[in-house]
Design a protein around this motif. Sequence first.
Motif, short mmCIF file in Angstrom:
data_model
loop_
_atom_site.label_atom_id
_atom_site.label_comp_id
_atom_site.label_asym_id
_atom_site.label_seq_id
_atom_site.Cartn_x
_atom_site.Cartn_y
_atom_site.Cartn_z
N SER A 69 1.22 -47.65 -8.45
CA SER A 69 0.20 -48.69 -8.58
C SER A 69 0.28 -49.68 -7.43
O SER A 69 1.37 -50.04 -6.98
CB SER A 69 0.40 -49.42 -9.91
OG SER A 69 -0.34 -50.62 -9.89
N SER A 70 -0.89 -50.14 -7.00
CA SER A 70 -0.88 -51.16 -5.95
C SER A 70 -0.81 -52.58 -6.53
O SER A 70 -0.96 -53.56 -5.81
CB SER A 70 -2.12 -51.01 -5.06
OG SER A 70 -3.27 -51.14 -5.86
N SER A 71 -0.56 -52.68 -7.88
CA SER A 71 -0.40 -54.04 -8.44
C SER A 71 0.97 -54.57 -8.06
O SER A 71 1.95 -53.82 -7.96
CB SER A 71 -0.49 -54.05 -9.97
OG SER A 71 -1.14 -52.94 -10.44
N LEU A 72 1.05 -55.89 -7.91
CA LEU A 72 2.30 -56.52 -7.50
C LEU A 72 3.34 -56.45 -8.63
O LEU A 72 3.01 -56.58 -9.81
CB LEU A 72 2.03 -57.98 -7.15
CG LEU A 72 1.15 -58.19 -5.91
CD1 LEU A 72 0.64 -59.63 -5.84
CD2 LEU A 72 1.93 -57.83 -4.64
N LEU A 73 4.58 -56.23 -8.22
CA LEU A 73 5.72 -56.20 -9.16
C LEU A 73 6.72 -57.27 -8.70
O LEU A 73 6.68 -57.70 -7.55
CB LEU A 73 6.40 -54.82 -9.09
CG LEU A 73 5.55 -53.61 -9.53
CD1 LEU A 73 6.26 -52.31 -9.15
CD2 LEU A 73 5.31 -53.68 -11.04
N THR A 114 9.80 -68.80 -2.75
CA THR A 114 9.06 -68.87 -4.01
C THR A 114 9.98 -68.54 -5.18
O THR A 114 10.94 -67.78 -5.03
CB THR A 114 7.84 -67.92 -3.98
OG1 THR A 114 7.30 -67.84 -5.30
CG2 THR A 114 8.20 -66.54 -3.51
N SER A 115 9.64 -69.09 -6.35
CA SER A 115 10.48 -68.81 -7.52
C SER A 115 10.14 -67.44 -8.14
O SER A 115 10.97 -66.88 -8.85
CB SER A 115 10.30 -69.91 -8.56
OG SER A 115 8.93 -70.04 -8.86
N SER A 116 8.94 -66.93 -7.91
CA SER A 116 8.63 -65.61 -8.46
C SER A 116 8.03 -64.70 -7.38
O SER A 116 6.83 -64.48 -7.33
CB SER A 116 7.67 -65.73 -9.64
OG SER A 116 6.54 -66.48 -9.24
N PRO A 117 8.92 -64.21 -6.48
CA PRO A 117 8.43 -63.32 -5.42
C PRO A 117 7.87 -62.01 -5.99
O PRO A 117 8.43 -61.48 -6.96
CB PRO A 117 9.67 -63.07 -4.57
CG PRO A 117 10.83 -63.39 -5.45
CD PRO A 117 10.37 -64.42 -6.43
N MET A 118 6.80 -61.52 -5.39
CA MET A 118 6.15 -60.29 -5.85
C MET A 118 5.89 -59.39 -4.64
O MET A 118 5.71 -59.87 -3.52
CB MET A 118 4.79 -60.60 -6.52
CG MET A 118 4.84 -61.62 -7.64
SD MET A 118 5.59 -60.92 -9.14
CE MET A 118 4.21 -60.01 -9.81
N ALA A 119 5.83 -58.09 -4.92
CA ALA A 119 5.52 -57.15 -3.82
C ALA A 119 5.05 -55.82 -4.38
O ALA A 119 5.30 -55.49 -5.55
CB ALA A 119 6.76 -56.92 -2.95
N THR A 120 4.41 -55.04 -3.53
CA THR A 120 4.13 -53.64 -3.82
C THR A 120 4.12 -52.88 -2.50
O THR A 120 4.30 -53.47 -1.43
CB THR A 120 2.81 -53.45 -4.58
OG1 THR A 120 2.72 -52.09 -5.03
CG2 THR A 120 1.60 -53.78 -3.71
N ILE A 121 3.97 -51.58 -2.63
CA ILE A 121 3.92 -50.74 -1.42
C ILE A 121 2.61 -49.95 -1.44
O ILE A 121 2.26 -49.34 -2.46
CB ILE A 121 5.13 -49.78 -1.35
CG1 ILE A 121 6.44 -50.58 -1.32
CG2 ILE A 121 5.03 -48.89 -0.11
CD1 ILE A 121 7.70 -49.70 -1.41
N LEU A 122 1.88 -50.00 -0.33
CA LEU A 122 0.61 -49.28 -0.21
C LEU A 122 0.87 -48.03 0.64
O LEU A 122 1.27 -48.13 1.80
CB LEU A 122 -0.44 -50.16 0.46
CG LEU A 122 -0.59 -51.57 -0.13
CD1 LEU A 122 -1.52 -52.42 0.72
CD2 LEU A 122 -1.09 -51.49 -1.59
N ARG A 130 2.84 -43.78 6.93
CA ARG A 130 2.89 -45.22 6.69
C ARG A 130 3.07 -45.60 5.22
O ARG A 130 2.46 -44.99 4.34
CB ARG A 130 1.61 -45.86 7.24
CG ARG A 130 1.67 -47.36 7.29
CD ARG A 130 0.72 -47.93 8.30
NE ARG A 130 1.20 -47.75 9.67
CZ ARG A 130 0.47 -48.00 10.75
NH1 ARG A 130 -0.77 -48.42 10.63
NH2 ARG A 130 0.98 -47.82 11.94
N ALA A 131 3.89 -46.60 5.02
CA ALA A 131 4.08 -47.21 3.70
C ALA A 131 4.10 -48.71 3.96
O ALA A 131 5.06 -49.24 4.51
CB ALA A 131 5.40 -46.74 3.08
N THR A 132 3.01 -49.38 3.63
CA THR A 132 2.86 -50.80 3.97
C THR A 132 3.34 -51.67 2.82
O THR A 132 2.87 -51.52 1.68
CB THR A 132 1.39 -51.11 4.29
OG1 THR A 132 0.99 -50.30 5.39
CG2 THR A 132 1.19 -52.58 4.65
N VAL A 133 4.26 -52.58 3.12
CA VAL A 133 4.73 -53.52 2.11
C VAL A 133 3.72 -54.66 2.02
O VAL A 133 3.34 -55.24 3.04
CB VAL A 133 6.11 -54.09 2.51
CG1 VAL A 133 6.53 -55.21 1.56
CG2 VAL A 133 7.14 -52.97 2.53
#
Length: 484
Positions: free
Chosen positions: A99-103, A198-206, A76-79
């Motif tokens: 890192s699990s911080s949002l990018l 949104t104007s500044s979309p963010m995401a990471t992968i867990l 699993r790789a959760t977005v």
Amino acid sequence: MDTAVEDGVDVLSLSLGGPSVPFYEDSIAIGAFGAIQKGIFVSCAAGNSGPFNESLSNEAPWILTVGASTVDRSIRATVMLGNNAQYDGESFYQPTNFSSSLLPLFYAGSNGNESAAFCDPGSLKDVDVRGKVVLCERGGYSGLVYKGQEVKDAGGAAMIVMNDEVYGNVTTASLHVLPASHVTYADGLSIKAYINSTSSPMATILFKGTVFGVPYAPQVAMFSSRGPSLASPGILKPDVLGPGVRILAAWLHPVDNRLNTTPGFNVISGTSMATPHLSGIAALLKSSHPDWSPAAIKSAIMTTANLTNLGGMPITDQFFVPVDVFGIGSGHVNPTKADDPGLVYDIQPDDYIPYLCGLGYNDTAIGIIVQRPVTCSNSSNIPEAQLNYPSFSIKLGSGPQAYTRTVTNVGPFKSSYIAEIIAPQGVDVKVTPSAIEFGGGSSKATYSVTFTRIANVKVPFAQGYLNWVSADHVVRSPIAVIFE
Ligand SMILES: *[C@@H]1O[C@H](CO)[C@@H](O)[C@H](O)[C@H]1NC(C)=O
Ligand SMILES: *[C@@H]1O[C@H](CO)[C@@H](O)[C@H](O)[C@H]1NC(C)=O
Ligand SMILES: *[C@@H]1O[C@H](CO)[C@@H](O)[C@H](O)[C@H]1NC(C)=O
Ligand SMILES: *[C@@H]1O[C@H](CO)[C@@H](O)[C@H](O)[C@H]1NC(C)=O
Ligand SMILES: *[C@@H]1O[C@H](CO)[C@@H](O)[C@H](O)[C@H]1NC(C)=O
Ligand SMILES: *[C@@H]1O[C@H](CO)[C@@H](O)[C@H](O)[C@H]1NC(C)=O
Ligand SMILES: *[C@@H]1O[C@H](CO)[C@@H](O)[C@H](O)[C@H]1NC(C)=O
Ligand SMILES: *[C@@H]1O[C@H](CO)[C@@H](O)[C@H](O)[C@H]1NC(C)=O
């Protein structure tokens, strides 16, 4: 195969095969016939030519023909998005230092360039993706891993690859070159909608590693070859499904693209991977029932197989569509139940001779298979579907067709069974007698089954089941009817 027989093996496992040919030209079928005469069980791959009809290898009835299914394991790789929404995807590459911080999250097709949307080679060189999580779409000119290479080369930090509509819910755990997650089409649309919102979309992968219990497993692998059998349409094939998608096993070569590391493990897919699972199960059954013939072991595996997935729903293919008996055969192997089937449909090696005569092979051709002189006579021919097989496959015109079967009690000495019929659409199925008692004399009982077309249905094919049910056993035989 002959050498293995001489060596005294108990089980032959053959992860190979070719296109359908008559059995007298099929070296595996011929070798397997020699083996079963010595009581050796033979399991063979059904082939990786699915999902197309009539794409089977290894169709002989004395062979166990094994199709491939998924297992309930997801890597699993959760977005996770800036709005805290989470979407479970898959990746075989599971970095521990991501890192699990949002990018910042960026849709590669946002400039309207289709080739960039697919993250095709060279398409992102003038796009600023540095340090971003990049959303790419399945399709175009590149496979999933190559899309990741393009994102990585352009300086991207991670990739989300979303399916196209055709692939829908079908995701794959790949050995990506950067942190990545493969998500379904529906989840991809949600991620796109979030980017729009949104104007500044963010995401990471867990990265969550191996997760068990996927409820829609087992599914029939897309590549698993399907029936009907060309060499012998009167025998339903494949016989059974076993685990054959993303199977973890010892592997000769290093898989991490470095030359100086030692061999280890790899994960690959195929009916070649499903076959040894069934060979191992056959070996277990043979050790707990040393007196069972290869046909008895096969019957035990087939009549006890699962028809539902772990979520309790009918087994589907990898596109989540229920699969017919030409895809799943008798179902997915259930080893515990196979150890205690109640009844078996036994076949002695010589019983195959009238069946081979009935296929229309001449005495010379049959002699090649059984390796001794054979004389067919009209009186000894049987139709294919009359072989004492644990499943039924018939072509039905307007006239009724009757077959007999003989079951052998391998369960409790005293037991009574009742026939339960789930008739194929448009077909009447009559079983005589409809109840069988064991406990007096013989451990064998013979019944007859008659198939009659009762309605002109608008489908080319229908399926059903004939179950013998006792207090503690269900002995299930699938029925496939092709209308003529
Ligand atoms: C394959 O067989 C299924 C029935 O099992 C049938 O619905 C389908 O039309 C067949 N496809 C082709 C290409 O023959
Ligand atoms: C994580 O580890 C891999 C492999 O050692 C390395 O290539 C990569 O640069 C590391 N990433 C980060 C963000 O430290
Ligand atoms: C899309 O981008 C590629 C790579 O930069 C470029 O070669 C191609 O001409 C572009 N297509 C369109 C329609 O702009
Ligand atoms: C497959 O995807 C559809 C939407 O495309 C969704 O409605 C459905 O629940 C999914 N099925 C499974 C088993 O995930
Ligand atoms: C996102 O916005 C673009 C441009 O307005 C639009 O074409 C697209 O359909 C939107 N996508 C989703 C998933 O809402
Ligand atoms: C088969 O069904 C049994 C319940 O009868 C269940 O415990 C088992 O997990 C199933 N096997 C597979 C592979 O789905
Ligand atoms: C027997 O069948 C084989 C295979 O079809 C054929 O090559 C051969 O000529 C036949 N022999 C006779 C005697 O008919
Ligand atoms: C077998 O049956 C066929 C057709 O019914 C007939 O032509 C042939 O003579 C018969 N052969 C024998 C050996 O009885």
